[in-house]
Scaffold this active site. Structure first.
Site, PDB file in Angstrom:
ATOM      1  CG  ASP A 175      -3.998  -7.525  -6.318  1.00  0.00           C
ATOM      2  OD1 ASP A 175      -4.335  -7.252  -5.150  1.00  0.00           O
ATOM      3  OD2 ASP A 175      -4.804  -7.791  -7.232  1.00  0.00           O
ATOM      4  CE  LYS A 200      -9.319  -1.359   8.454  1.00  0.00           C
ATOM      5  NZ  LYS A 200      -7.947  -1.734   8.043  1.00  0.00           N
ATOM      6  N   GLY A 216      -0.528   4.728  -1.026  1.00  0.00           N
ATOM      7  CA  GLY A 216      -1.694   5.258  -0.317  1.00  0.00           C
ATOM      8  C   GLY A 216      -1.348   6.389   0.643  1.00  0.00           C
ATOM      9  CE1 TYR A 238     -11.422   0.699   6.364  1.00  0.00           C
ATOM     10  CE2 TYR A 238     -12.503   1.928   8.110  1.00  0.00           C
ATOM     11  CZ  TYR A 238     -11.351   1.565   7.442  1.00  0.00           C
ATOM     12  OH  TYR A 238     -10.147   2.054   7.863  1.00  0.00           O
ATOM     13  N   GLY A 245       0.837  -1.197   0.000  1.00  0.00           N
ATOM     14  CA  GLY A 245       0.000   0.000   0.000  1.00  0.00           C
ATOM     15  C   GLY A 245       0.873   1.247   0.000  1.00  0.00           C
ATOM     16  CB  ILE A 298      -4.728   9.575   9.109  1.00  0.00           C
ATOM     17  CG1 ILE A 298      -4.793   8.402  10.094  1.00  0.00           C
ATOM     18  CG2 ILE A 298      -3.275  10.002   8.874  1.00  0.00           C
ATOM     19  CD1 ILE A 298      -4.352   7.103   9.508  1.00  0.00           C
TER      20      ILE A 298
HETATM   21  N1  SER Z   1     -10.271   7.128   8.041  1.00  0.00           N
HETATM   22  C1  SER Z   1     -11.067   5.941   7.980  1.00  0.00           C
HETATM   23  C2  SER Z   1     -12.325   6.164   7.227  1.00  0.00           C
HETATM   24  O1  SER Z   1     -12.835   7.230   7.248  1.00  0.00           O
HETATM   25  C3  SER Z   1     -11.383   5.445   9.354  1.00  0.00           C
HETATM   26  O2  SER Z   1     -10.492   4.429   9.667  1.00  0.00           O
HETATM   27  O3  SER Z   1     -12.824   5.284   6.618  1.00  0.00           O
END
Ligand code: SER
Length: 315
Positions: free
Chosen positions: A49, A142, A7, A138, A4, A168
């Site tokens: 990948d 996780k 990213g 998502y 990654g 972040i």
């Molecule tokens: N920054 C991420 C999101 O918004 C949260 O882990 O999906």
């Protein structure tokens, strides 16, 4: 090896790891995006990948890899648009990495997220151990990923470590389709046009951290002695919590005349389902986590970096 590497986190983590351990010793691996010149110019880069386990295995063999930072994943916003793809990439990517790690005795960092939490746990100072019933795909990946990491540690003694990142904020590579992206986009749009249309309402509060803290946490948890790691699920990591309106004020102080409108979309419900703040005292106690960047200092640094980029034509 950083999976990654093109990213938001990977593009900066590669550079920091190269600073600390030498350019030749850190392999960046990307898939769909073009790597930055800084990543390409400072050490080895490969395409790969994470869904192709043979390729990941081959790269580990070729470069004699001892540690993998596995960051390739779909974020929450894109995950709601393409849930099956999010499950596939996030889960099969992770199990592939864990399998290669098991065979080759590789240490693994894998980020979890604030998205593991849902509506039915405390939203202020959310405990390390609490009910995990997320409402997004998502978040589902996780939670399942945390369980998988703990399982691979128990069953196969894989040295896997994780932190639950919140939003972040960074100035190099934009995030790809998350719910916390507004806290990044507001800076970009302030520098570009001095206005921003925000996709969550002004009362929305989420924890955020600045990229240098994000990277310090990843390297910090990986460098801690094994006996200090008391959870193989994932550590809460808080940073700073503030509302979208407060962030807009911080931006306006540095960009006079800045205007903001609020047009909440489907990501409002996601943001509302996540904690306002997390109790990260376990990370502090176990391996010395603490944030070094205040909100004010982060905002100053974001403006400096983005204005420099605008002046040099890369924004
Ligand atoms: N920054 C991420 C999101 O918004 C949260 O882990 O999906």
């Amino acid at each position: 090896m950083v999976l990654g590497a093109t990213g938001q986190i990977g593009s900066e983590l590669v550079l920091e790891l190269r600073k600390r351990f030498g350019g030749e010793n850190v392999i960046g691996v990307g898939h769909s995006r073009t790597p930055s010149e800084a990543v390409l110019g400072s050490g080895p880069y490969e395409t790969g990948d994470v869904l192709n386990i043979e390729r990941i295995d081959e790269l580990c063999e070729k470069h004699d890899i001892g540690t993998v930072y596995h960051l390739a994943a779909v974020l929450s916003g894109v995950g709601e648009k393409r849930p099956q793809f999010a499950w596939d990439l996030n889960m099969n990517g992770l199990i592939n990495v864990l399998e290669v790690a098991r065979e080759r005795d590789i240490k693994v960092f894998w980020p979890s997220s604030i998205a593991v939490f849902g509506n039915n746990c405390p939203h202020v100072n959310t405990p390390q151990d609490t009910v995990l019933q997320p409402t997004t795909m998502y978040g589902v990946t996780k939670v399942a990923g945390e369980l998988l990491c703990d399982y691979y540690h128990r069953k196969y003694d894989v040295d896997v470590r994780s932190v639950r990142y919140a939003g972040i904020i960074s100035a190099e590579t934009p995030p790809g389709g998350g719910t916390t992206d507004y806290a990044v986009a507001i800076f970009y749009e302030a520098v570009r046009n001095n206005r921003y249309t925000c996709f969550v309402n002004e009362r929305t509060v989420l924890p955020m951290i600045y990229m240098p803290d994000c990277i310090n946490a990843a390297i910090g948890v990986m460098e801690a002695p094994s006996e200090r790691i008391s959870t193989r699920h994932s550590y809460n990591l808080n940073g700073h919590s503030f509302s979208a309106a407060h962030l807009a004020e911080i931006v306006r102080e540095r960009s006079p005349g800045f205007t903001i409108e609020y047009e909440p979309d489907f990501r409002q419900a996601i943001a509302d389902s996540w904690p306002d703040s997390m109790d990260d005292s376990r990370a502090a106690k176990d391996w010395g986590w603490r944030t070094e960047w205040s909100l004010e200092r982060m905002a100053d640094d974001m403006f400096t970096k983005l204005r420099d980029r605008k002046a040099s034509g890369t924004l």
